[in-house]
Enzyme design. Structure first.
Site, mmCIF file in Angstrom:
data_model
loop_
_atom_site.group_PDB
_atom_site.id
_atom_site.type_symbol
_atom_site.label_atom_id
_atom_site.label_comp_id
_atom_site.label_asym_id
_atom_site.label_seq_id
_atom_site.Cartn_x
_atom_site.Cartn_y
_atom_site.Cartn_z
ATOM 1 C CG HIS A 158 11.147 47.501 42.406
ATOM 2 N ND1 HIS A 158 10.790 46.398 43.139
ATOM 3 C CD2 HIS A 158 11.549 47.021 41.193
ATOM 4 C CE1 HIS A 158 10.958 45.305 42.413
ATOM 5 N NE2 HIS A 158 11.420 45.659 41.229
ATOM 6 C CG ASP A 199 14.922 44.737 40.310
ATOM 7 O OD1 ASP A 199 13.908 44.076 40.518
ATOM 8 O OD2 ASP A 199 14.964 45.697 39.517
ATOM 9 C CG ASP A 225 9.427 44.470 38.564
ATOM 10 O OD1 ASP A 225 8.790 44.871 37.569
ATOM 11 O OD2 ASP A 225 10.657 44.290 38.527
ATOM 12 C CG HIS A 279 10.978 40.152 40.464
ATOM 13 N ND1 HIS A 279 11.006 40.653 41.744
ATOM 14 C CD2 HIS A 279 11.256 41.194 39.661
ATOM 15 C CE1 HIS A 279 11.287 41.935 41.715
ATOM 16 N NE2 HIS A 279 11.446 42.295 40.455
#
Length: 915
Positions: free
Chosen positions: A55, A57, A179, A429
């Site tokens: 994951h 970001d 997420d 996000h």
């Protein structure tokens, strides 16, 4: 080109989003074949799908660049380029291994730097299904604070790159939002219209998860629109068992502390038996709360697989030793898998699934931990992102209308791509959500500013081509603080106004000037009403000076209490409606975590007031009144850090509230969360309404969730919802709608009341990873951030209110673009359309696709049964749409423009009986 007379008219079903490629078409065809690279499963065993993933970001604790390069590891050890290097190398060592990748913004950057040999290798891995893309947008967008138009744009950018680079094998089949902090119904609707077969996420309310585990409803069918005919907006949705982390004790990354599998039986610390025993126990426990003999385990986490050998060496062993127990009667089968392979097995099970029609807001991970603060966090960045979205649409449209000269004309080289990428990254996000570190927020804003500078060159070139004038154009980028050097220093200047909406609008142009009297004329030389605002009446209620403040123009009447200076009533003169309406400003003291119920403080994510009753900032307001034939204003001062202008324009059907809040005082060592509250005479019975990503409207009720019986522990934060463009309250007679200029949190805590959170300044971190309090300052505002914004209020009859507030909301998102020139010259009136679009139709996208084609999206913007007149199908004639473009042909694609619409086939899912 493709020439077909029957393509000239396009019928838009209710709430449909229709993208079209016009001109010469060369887009690769999609192939509707299921994943053929999936490992075999065993029908009589429990199949555990192990999904290796990372994951990554697109900015959070570090900037996008810092994450990609692995810079500033003192903040967080993370380097995306090394992850991709390492994973590709490890996938080649064992053909059984699988990996999924999500964030195209990072992959695109990595791909550009690879040799031809590496690219061929990666293409082979993709073709063989060993490397699978999921989600595939430029980023994994936030779902609460993003506008649907910007989400569609960023998804299109990422998916187009994958399509152009890898063809059908690179097309993601699964949406993957592991997420984001709560999930919007409109996102699910968009994913369905983009052709995804399913959607997986990791976060949902702890009470909802508990109920779903008991009922075995962690996999469901989400009916994400009440307007589109099922199954058009139906999306299979799965809730991941461990968020997006591996099961406890099974993390084998360099950032993890779990012991590796030690499989030499001659060693004293041999642990295979223990590892297998724990794994089997976890798998069997997990299987009890899911419906099929297939379960999924996410094997990875934040920025993992930088040294992929650690993960894969242990996963190889885990699969081998777990499956080896089948000879001794074990009923568990482990395999490398991907979300699409897992989804395919669920589809083959041919079961019925629980149906959901609401959304997954608000999200709480414990009784006092409501993730509703980020609906408003970093309000200045949220506003800048919204303005940038409008600027991008103007840039896109003028690139098409101006032709090739717009990219390379008299003002130099301009482009829209820089802005597209900046806006796409801003949808992440931890971007527009406001949940990043301060230096990362600054980087997002810098990228948006850089994108707009490149677009300004393009816009200038385009306008020069359309008008024939090469006069230098100046853009007043600081009008929110009433600064524009050209208009303030020139006695004569011209202003160009470009309207990106496909219908006429009435829009007041406000510019700072240095004179007291001006003459304004339009393109044809006719006089235009104007007014240099000067103060004509000052009222001081604090000193009990009596002043009758009443604003009355063509459509509205606004009254104020003469003793307090506060708004007291609103009338719609057309419909002959009048309601009592008071408005004031309040703040909630933010919890510092020193509380007997919980140690949770307010922060960038969490909203947790230490009392359910807010503090009023002032019960009275000093006022100043301006009344002319063009506009009327009441300027209110509530305190040194809160002021407002209540403004009524002559031909407007909405009342404007321009608020200025900040710097929020923190002398008491407590954070403040500032709201404005509208208290009306409308009988709401605890119901209120908010939009979903700026599109469809959802009904809300205080202390209620449609899906489960709520145990409310935070009476304020637990009733907050995201408001992206509008919210309203209503009864059988009256509807009061509030249109916002950015994403904000809001609620109706009291009957007849609607409150909007405007600004937050907090002194404690809320322990969700950002490790920084939300205490914004800047060089210009060292004492704290000052934020200015605007709310629009409309009062209408409920049956027809949507006819007013939907266009008003679109107008707030796509505001006219202004540029000015110090050299006065005759102006040109120009329209890119032959005629305005019907009221129900919105021009969502007009952008250059390649040299010979453009991407056009037309949107039916009304919900089913929302409007008597406008909630009907509409036909649009494309041949008569544009004034300067010759349409040679048109072909319909899916929403994200990466598949032909007539070739888009999705899995069919069956809801439970009676649904």
């Amino acid at each position: 080109g493709l020439i077909s007379s029957n393509m000239a008219a396009v019928s838009l079903p209710l709430a449909a989003l229709l993208p079209l490629l016009c001109g010469v078409l060369g887009f690769p065809l999609g192939q509707e074949t299921g994943p053929t690279s999936c490992h075999a499963t065993k029908p009589n065993l429990l199949n555990v799908h192990l999904v290796p993933h990372t994951h990554d970001d697109v900015g959070w604790l570090k900037t996008v660049d810092q994450y990609y390069y692995g810079d500033r590891n003192d903040i967080q050890h993370a380097g995306v380029q090394y992850i991709l290097d390492s994973v590709v190398d490890q996938l080649l060592k064992n053909p059984d291994r699988r990996f999924i990748y999500v964030e195209t913004a990072f992959f695109y950057r990595w791909w550009k730097r690879q040799s031809a040999d590496v690219r061929r290798t990666v293409r082979r891995l993709v073709d063989e299904g060993r490397l699978e893309f999921v989600n595939g947008g430029w980023c994994m967008s936030d779902e609460a604070t993003t506008h649907y138009s910007a989400v569609i744009d960023q998804m299109t950018m990422g998916l187009r790159f994958l399509n152009d680079t890898f063809g059908p094998c690179g097309r993601p089949r699964v949406a993957w939002h592991i997420d984001p902090f709560g999930h919007a119904r409109e996102h699910a609707s968009m994913f369905a219209q983009m052709g995804y077969d399913g959607f997986f996420f990791g976060r949902l309310d702890y009470q909802d998860r508990s109920r779903r585990r008991i009922a075995r409803e962690q996999e469901l069918l989400w009916r994400a629109s009440d307007s589109l005919t099922p199954p058009m907006a139906d999306l299979f949705t799965g809730i991941l068992p461990n968020g997006y982390n591996p099961p406890e004790g099974f993390c084998w990354d360099q950032s993890c502390d779990d012991p590796p599998i030690r499989d030499d039986p001659d060693l004293e610390d041999y642990n295979v038996d223990d590892v297998v025993k724990r794994f089997l126990a976890i798998a069997n426990t997990q299987a009890k709360v899911y419906k099929t003999n297939h379960i999924i385990m996410t094997m990875g986490s934040d920025f993992q697989y930088e040294n992929a050998n650690l993960w894969y060496k242990n996963l190889d062993k885990l699969i081998r030793y777990v499956n080896g127990r089948q000879a001794n009667g074990s009923r568990v089968h482990a395999l490398y898998s991907t979300p699409s392979c897992y989804l395919q097995e669920l589809h083959r099970a041919n079961l019925t699934w629980a149906l959901k029609t609401d959304d997954f807001f608000p999200y709480a991970d414990d009784a006092h931990d409501l993730w509703t603060g980020y609906f408003t966090s970093r309000p200045a960045l949220k506003r800048y992102e919204r303005i940038s979205n409008g600027n991008l649409q103007t840039c896109n449209q003028l690139e098409v209308l101006g032709g090739p000269i717009s990219r390379n004309g008299p003002f130099g080289k301009g482009d829209s791509q820089t802005m597209k990428k900046a806006m796409a990254v801003a949808q992440h996000h931890d971007a527009v959500s406001g949940t990043e570190k301060q230096h990362v927020a600054d980087d997002y804003a810098r990228r948006l500013a850089g994108g707009w500078l490149r677009c300004q060159v393009l816009v200038s070139n385009s306008l020069a081509a359309l008008s024939g004038s090469t006069a230098e154009r100046i853009y007043c980028d600081k009008l929110n603080v009433s600064v524009c050097p050209l208009t303030e220093s020139s006695s004569k200047f011209s202003v160009n106004v470009y309207n990106p909406l496909a219908r006429p609008v009435s829009w007041p142009v406000r510019l700072p000037v240095n004179g007291t009297s001006y003459k304004v004329s339009d393109a044809e030389g006719r006089s235009v009403d104007c007014q240099v605002c000067v103060c004509v009446c000052v009222c001081c209620p604090l000193l009990k000076t009596v002043c009758l403040c009443v604003l009355v123009l063509q459509f509205l009447r606004v009254t104020f209490d003469p003793d307090t200076g506060l708004l007291s009533g609103l009338s719609n003169l057309e419909t002959k409606q009048t309601i009592k309406l008071t408005q004031n400003f309040y703040w909630y003291n933010a919890s510092d975590g020193n509380n007997s119920k919980s140690d949770q403080p307010s922060g960038a994510y969490i909203f947790r007031p230490n009392s359910s009753t807010p503090f009023v900032i002032s019960r009275t307001a000093k006022t100043e009144t301006v009344q002319t034939s063009v506009l009327q204003e009441v300027r209110q001062w509530f305190s040194p850090w809160v002021s407002q202008v209540v403004r009524l324009h002559g031909d407007s059907r909405a009342l404007e509230l321009e608020w200025t809040v900040g710097p929020l005082p923190i002398d008491d060592d407590l954070g403040k969360e500032v709201i404005t509250r509208l208290d009306s005479s409308i009988q709401t019975a605890e119901y209120f309404y908010t939009d979903s990503n700026g599109r469809e409207i959802l009904q809300r009720k205080k202390d209620f969730r449609p899906t489960w019986i709520l145990r409310q522990s935070e009476p304020v934060a637990g009733n907050y919802y995201p408001i992206n463009s509008r919210a309203f309250i209503k009864d059988e007679v009256d509807q009061l709608t509030v249109v916002t200029d950015r994403s904000q949190g809001g609620s109706s805590i009291q009957n007849g009341s609607l409150e909007i959170m405007l600004h937050r300044r907090l002194l404690y971190d809320d322990v969700r990873g950002v490790a920084e309090p939300l205490n914004e300052t800047s060089a210009l505002f060292p004492e704290g951030l000052v934020v200015r914004g605007r709310l629009l209020l409309s009062l209408d009859r409920p049956p027809t209110a949507a006819d007013a507030h939907r266009p008003l909301a679109q107008q707030a998102v796509l505001q006219p673009t202004l540029d000015s020139s110090g050299r006065w010259s005759p102006c040109l009136q120009f329209s890119g359309l032959q005629a305005a679009l019907p009221p129900a139709v919105h021009l969502l996208t007009l952008t250059q696709w390649d040299e010979d084609s453009v991407l056009l999206r037309l949107e039916h913007q009304f919900q089913s049964r929302e409007s008597k007149e406008n909630s009907r199908p509409v036909t649009v004639n494309l041949q008569k749409l544009f004034s300067t473009l010759e349409i040679l042909g048109a072909s319909e694609l899916n929403l994200s423009a990466n598949q032909w619409k007539d070739e888009m086939k999705r899995f069919h899912w069956t809801p439970q009986t009676g649904m």
